[in-house]
Design a protein around this motif. Structure first.
Motif, PDB file in Angstrom:
ATOM      1  N   ASP A  40     -17.596  10.547  57.066  1.00 48.20           N
ATOM      2  CA  ASP A  40     -16.601  10.655  58.131  1.00 48.20           C
ATOM      3  C   ASP A  40     -15.340  11.320  57.584  1.00 48.20           C
ATOM      4  OD1 ASP A  40     -15.120  10.466  60.434  1.00 48.20           O
ATOM      5  OD2 ASP A  40     -15.522   8.328  60.751  1.00 48.20           O
ATOM      6  N   ARG A  41     -15.478  12.601  57.321  1.00 50.43           N
ATOM      7  CA  ARG A  41     -14.406  13.395  56.707  1.00 50.43           C
ATOM      8  C   ARG A  41     -13.148  13.412  57.578  1.00 50.43           C
ATOM      9  NH1 ARG A  41     -15.865  18.380  53.476  1.00 50.43           N
ATOM     10  NH2 ARG A  41     -13.888  19.362  53.047  1.00 50.43           N
ATOM     11  N   GLU A  42     -13.328  13.577  58.881  1.00 51.67           N
ATOM     12  CA  GLU A  42     -12.172  13.674  59.768  1.00 51.67           C
ATOM     13  C   GLU A  42     -11.376  12.371  59.821  1.00 51.67           C
ATOM     14  OE1 GLU A  42     -11.019  14.833  64.357  1.00 51.67           O
ATOM     15  OE2 GLU A  42     -13.054  15.219  63.641  1.00 51.67           O
ATOM     16  N   GLU A  43     -12.056  11.245  59.938  1.00 52.79           N
ATOM     17  CA  GLU A  43     -11.343   9.963  59.977  1.00 52.79           C
ATOM     18  C   GLU A  43     -10.656   9.692  58.636  1.00 52.79           C
ATOM     19  OE1 GLU A  43      -9.613   6.498  61.305  1.00 52.79           O
ATOM     20  OE2 GLU A  43     -10.478   8.154  62.438  1.00 52.79           O
ATOM     21  N   ALA A  44     -11.324  10.032  57.543  1.00 59.00           N
ATOM     22  CA  ALA A  44     -10.698   9.864  56.230  1.00 59.00           C
ATOM     23  C   ALA A  44      -9.436  10.717  56.145  1.00 59.00           C
ATOM     24  CB  ALA A  44     -11.678  10.254  55.125  1.00 59.00           C
ATOM     25  N   ARG A  45      -9.530  11.962  56.586  1.00 55.00           N
ATOM     26  CA  ARG A  45      -8.369  12.867  56.562  1.00 55.00           C
ATOM     27  C   ARG A  45      -7.243  12.302  57.426  1.00 55.00           C
ATOM     28  NH1 ARG A  45     -10.719  17.959  57.104  1.00 55.00           N
ATOM     29  NH2 ARG A  45     -11.126  17.447  59.283  1.00 55.00           N
ATOM     30  N   ASN A  46      -7.582  11.768  58.599  1.00 56.36           N
ATOM     31  CA  ASN A  46      -6.557  11.182  59.471  1.00 56.36           C
ATOM     32  C   ASN A  46      -5.871   9.991  58.811  1.00 56.36           C
ATOM     33  OD1 ASN A  46      -7.110  13.061  61.458  1.00 56.36           O
ATOM     34  ND2 ASN A  46      -8.518  11.704  62.564  1.00 56.36           N
ATOM     35  N   ARG A  47      -6.654   9.140  58.188  1.00 57.09           N
ATOM     36  CA  ARG A  47      -6.059   7.964  57.520  1.00 57.09           C
ATOM     37  C   ARG A  47      -5.197   8.379  56.335  1.00 57.09           C
ATOM     38  NH1 ARG A  47     -10.016   2.743  57.806  1.00 57.09           N
ATOM     39  NH2 ARG A  47     -10.687   3.042  59.960  1.00 57.09           N
ATOM     40  N   PHE A  48      -5.676   9.355  55.561  1.00 59.80           N
ATOM     41  CA  PHE A  48      -4.861   9.856  54.449  1.00 59.80           C
ATOM     42  C   PHE A  48      -3.545  10.432  54.973  1.00 59.80           C
ATOM     43  CE2 PHE A  48      -8.890  10.598  51.787  1.00 59.80           C
ATOM     44  CZ  PHE A  48      -8.668   9.482  51.001  1.00 59.80           C
ATOM     45  N   ALA A  49      -3.603  11.178  56.076  1.00 64.62           N
ATOM     46  CA  ALA A  49      -2.388  11.772  56.648  1.00 64.62           C
ATOM     47  C   ALA A  49      -1.405  10.693  57.088  1.00 64.62           C
ATOM     48  CB  ALA A  49      -2.750  12.689  57.818  1.00 64.62           C
ATOM     49  N   ASP A  50      -1.911   9.642  57.724  1.00 64.68           N
ATOM     50  CA  ASP A  50      -1.044   8.535  58.127  1.00 64.68           C
ATOM     51  C   ASP A  50      -0.397   7.868  56.916  1.00 64.68           C
ATOM     52  OD1 ASP A  50      -1.703   9.012  60.779  1.00 64.68           O
ATOM     53  OD2 ASP A  50      -3.132   7.328  60.910  1.00 64.68           O
ATOM     54  N   LEU A  51      -1.203   7.646  55.886  1.00 64.84           N
ATOM     55  CA  LEU A  51      -0.671   7.034  54.664  1.00 64.84           C
ATOM     56  C   LEU A  51       0.370   7.938  54.001  1.00 64.84           C
ATOM     57  CD1 LEU A  51      -3.743   5.362  52.963  1.00 64.84           C
ATOM     58  CD2 LEU A  51      -1.543   4.281  53.419  1.00 64.84           C
ATOM     59  N   TRP A  52       0.111   9.249  53.993  1.00 68.87           N
ATOM     60  CA  TRP A  52       1.041  10.193  53.382  1.00 68.87           C
ATOM     61  C   TRP A  52       2.391  10.114  54.090  1.00 68.87           C
ATOM     62  CZ3 TRP A  52       1.021  12.646  48.946  1.00 68.87           C
ATOM     63  CH2 TRP A  52       1.955  13.671  48.735  1.00 68.87           C
ATOM     64  N   GLN A  53       2.387  10.031  55.413  1.00 66.53           N
ATOM     65  CA  GLN A  53       3.628   9.904  56.172  1.00 66.53           C
ATOM     66  C   GLN A  53       4.324   8.578  55.851  1.00 66.53           C
ATOM     67  OE1 GLN A  53       5.201  12.213  58.051  1.00 66.53           O
ATOM     68  NE2 GLN A  53       3.592  13.552  57.263  1.00 66.53           N
ATOM     69  N   GLU A  54       3.535   7.539  55.733  1.00 69.60           N
ATOM     70  CA  GLU A  54       4.083   6.213  55.444  1.00 69.60           C
ATOM     71  C   GLU A  54       4.722   6.154  54.051  1.00 69.60           C
ATOM     72  OE1 GLU A  54       2.098   1.917  54.572  1.00 69.60           O
ATOM     73  OE2 GLU A  54       1.363   2.969  56.356  1.00 69.60           O
ATOM     74  N   ILE A  55       4.054   6.717  53.075  1.00 73.37           N
ATOM     75  CA  ILE A  55       4.550   6.687  51.695  1.00 73.37           C
ATOM     76  C   ILE A  55       5.801   7.541  51.562  1.00 73.37           C
ATOM     77  CG2 ILE A  55       4.040   7.379  49.312  1.00 73.37           C
ATOM     78  CD1 ILE A  55       1.079   6.699  49.917  1.00 73.37           C
ATOM     79  N   GLY A  56       5.776   8.732  52.133  1.00 65.87           N
ATOM     80  CA  GLY A  56       6.925   9.630  52.091  1.00 65.87           C
ATOM     81  C   GLY A  56       7.126  10.279  50.737  1.00 65.87           C
ATOM     82  N   PRO A  57       8.008  11.273  50.694  1.00 70.13           N
ATOM     83  CA  PRO A  57       8.216  12.049  49.474  1.00 70.13           C
ATOM     84  C   PRO A  57       8.844  11.257  48.329  1.00 70.13           C
ATOM     85  CG  PRO A  57       9.763  12.735  51.178  1.00 70.13           C
ATOM     86  CD  PRO A  57       8.818  11.753  51.805  1.00 70.13           C
ATOM     87  N   GLN A  58       9.504  10.177  48.635  1.00 66.61           N
ATOM     88  CA  GLN A  58      10.121   9.362  47.590  1.00 66.61           C
ATOM     89  C   GLN A  58       9.282   8.141  47.249  1.00 66.61           C
ATOM     90  OE1 GLN A  58      12.750  10.641  46.037  1.00 66.61           O
ATOM     91  NE2 GLN A  58      12.541  12.308  47.496  1.00 66.61           N
ATOM     92  N   GLY A  59       8.089   8.065  47.817  1.00 68.01           N
ATOM     93  CA  GLY A  59       7.218   6.916  47.596  1.00 68.01           C
ATOM     94  C   GLY A  59       6.674   6.849  46.189  1.00 68.01           C
ATOM     95  N   ASP A  60       5.943   5.815  45.937  1.00 68.75           N
ATOM     96  CA  ASP A  60       5.374   5.545  44.633  1.00 68.75           C
ATOM     97  C   ASP A  60       4.535   6.728  44.145  1.00 68.75           C
ATOM     98  OD1 ASP A  60       4.564   3.255  42.645  1.00 68.75           O
ATOM     99  OD2 ASP A  60       2.707   4.299  43.208  1.00 68.75           O
ATOM    100  N   ALA A  61       4.801   7.194  42.928  1.00 69.78           N
ATOM    101  CA  ALA A  61       4.133   8.381  42.378  1.00 69.78           C
ATOM    102  C   ALA A  61       2.631   8.193  42.236  1.00 69.78           C
ATOM    103  CB  ALA A  61       4.749   8.748  41.031  1.00 69.78           C
ATOM    104  N   PHE A  62       2.208   7.014  41.805  1.00 74.43           N
ATOM    105  CA  PHE A  62       0.772   6.789  41.649  1.00 74.43           C
ATOM    106  C   PHE A  62       0.085   6.877  43.007  1.00 74.43           C
ATOM    107  CE2 PHE A  62      -3.172   4.505  41.173  1.00 74.43           C
ATOM    108  CZ  PHE A  62      -3.616   4.897  39.914  1.00 74.43           C
ATOM    109  N   HIS A  63       0.692   6.298  44.025  1.00 80.27           N
ATOM    110  CA  HIS A  63       0.137   6.361  45.367  1.00 80.27           C
ATOM    111  C   HIS A  63       0.070   7.806  45.860  1.00 80.27           C
ATOM    112  CE1 HIS A  63       1.558   1.973  46.229  1.00 80.27           C
ATOM    113  NE2 HIS A  63       0.442   2.012  45.529  1.00 80.27           N
ATOM    114  N   ARG A  64       1.171   8.549  45.684  1.00 77.84           N
ATOM    115  CA  ARG A  64       1.199   9.935  46.143  1.00 77.84           C
ATOM    116  C   ARG A  64       0.161  10.770  45.402  1.00 77.84           C
ATOM    117  NH1 ARG A  64       5.715  12.516  44.926  1.00 77.84           N
ATOM    118  NH2 ARG A  64       6.573  10.875  43.647  1.00 77.84           N
ATOM    119  N   CYS A  65       0.047  10.561  44.094  1.00 83.64           N
ATOM    120  CA  CYS A  65      -0.927  11.304  43.300  1.00 83.64           C
ATOM    121  C   CYS A  65      -2.352  11.004  43.759  1.00 83.64           C
ATOM    122  CB  CYS A  65      -0.758  10.969  41.821  1.00 83.64           C
ATOM    123  SG  CYS A  65      -1.963  11.781  40.752  1.00 83.64           S
TER     124      CYS A  65
END
Length: 191
Positions: A40-65
Motif C-alpha cells: 500500500d504505497r499510496e497510504e504509506a506515502r500519505n502517512r509519511f507526509a502527515d508525519l513530516w508535517q507534524e514533525i516540522g523542519p525543527q523536529g527531531d533529527a532522527f525522526h526526520r532522517c
C-alpha cells in the motif's frame, strides 16, 4: 531504495524504539513502513507526509532522517525520490555537525545526542549514513548522473567502513559493489 538485507536501518530504528518506548513517532513510521512493504504505497506515502508535517523542519533529527529515508521509497518520480533521500541526508548531517558542544566535557565524551526531544545514541543515526549515500548513488544512477553516483558511492564506502562487522555491514558492502559494477557497465568501455 537499494535493497540491503531486510533493512539494517530498520534494526537500528527498532533498537532505538525499544530504548525509548514513549516514542510514538517511530512507531508510526514503522506502521507506514509495514503498509509500504505490504503493497500500500499510496497510504504509506500519505502517512509519511502527515508525519513530516507534524514533525516540522525543527523536529527531531532522527525522526526526520528516518522518515525522509523511507518516504523516498514510496515515490513514483525518481526526482522526488532523490529529493527525499537528500532530505534524509541533510537531517543526519545537520544533526551530527550541529550538535551543541558541552563545555568542560572531554572531546568525544558523550555518545548520546543532547537537545530537544528524545535522546539518541549517535551510533543509531550514523548507522544510516552508508545506506543514505548508497540510496543517493542509486538515485543519481537512475537519473543518468554517473559522476554524482560515483561520488556518493565513495562516501557510502567510506562510511560503511566505520560500521561494526556484521551482516548489515556486509550487505551494504555487497550492495555498493553491485551498484558500482552496474554504473561501470552503463558507462561502457573507456574511451
Amino acid at each position: 531504495m537499494v535493497a540491503v538485507s531486510e533493512c539494517g536501518e530498520c534494526a537500528v530504528a527498532e533498537d532505538r524504539r525499544a530504548a525509548t518506548p514513549e516514542d510514538g513517532v517511530l512507531t508510526r513510521i514503522g506502521q507506514a513502513i509495514m503498509l509500504h512493504r505490504a503493497g500500500d504505497r499510496e497510504e504509506a506515502r500519505n502517512r509519511f507526509a502527515d508525519l513530516w508535517q507534524e514533525i516540522g523542519p525543527q523536529g527531531d533529527a532522527f525522526h526526520r532522517c528516518a522518515l525522509a529515508h523511507y518516504m523516498a521509497d514510496t515515490q513514483d518520480d525518481p526526482r522526488d525520490e532523490l529529493d527525499w533521500d537528500l532530505r534524509a541526508l541533510e537531517a543526519a548531517e545537520g544533526f551530527v555537525t550541529e550538535r551543541p558542544v558541552v563545555t568542560g566535557a572531554p572531546a568525544g565524551a558523550s555518545n548520546v545526542a543532547d537537545g530537544p526531544g528524545p535522546r539518541h545514541p549517535l551510533v543509531a543515526l550514523s548507522a544510516f549514513f552508508p545506506s543514505l549515500h548508497l540510496n543517493l548513488a542509486a538515485d543519481y544512477a537512475g537519473l543518468d548522473r554517473p559522476a554524482d553516483a560515483r561520488a556518493q558511492l565513495l562516501r557510502a564506502r567510506a562510511s560503511v567502513n566505520a560500521l561494526a562487522d556484521g551482516e548489515y555491514r556486509q550487505s551494504l558492502k555487497d550492495a555498493i559493489d553491485r551498484l558500482e559494477r552496474r554504473i561501470g557497465r552503463a558507462a561502457g568501455p573507456p574511451r
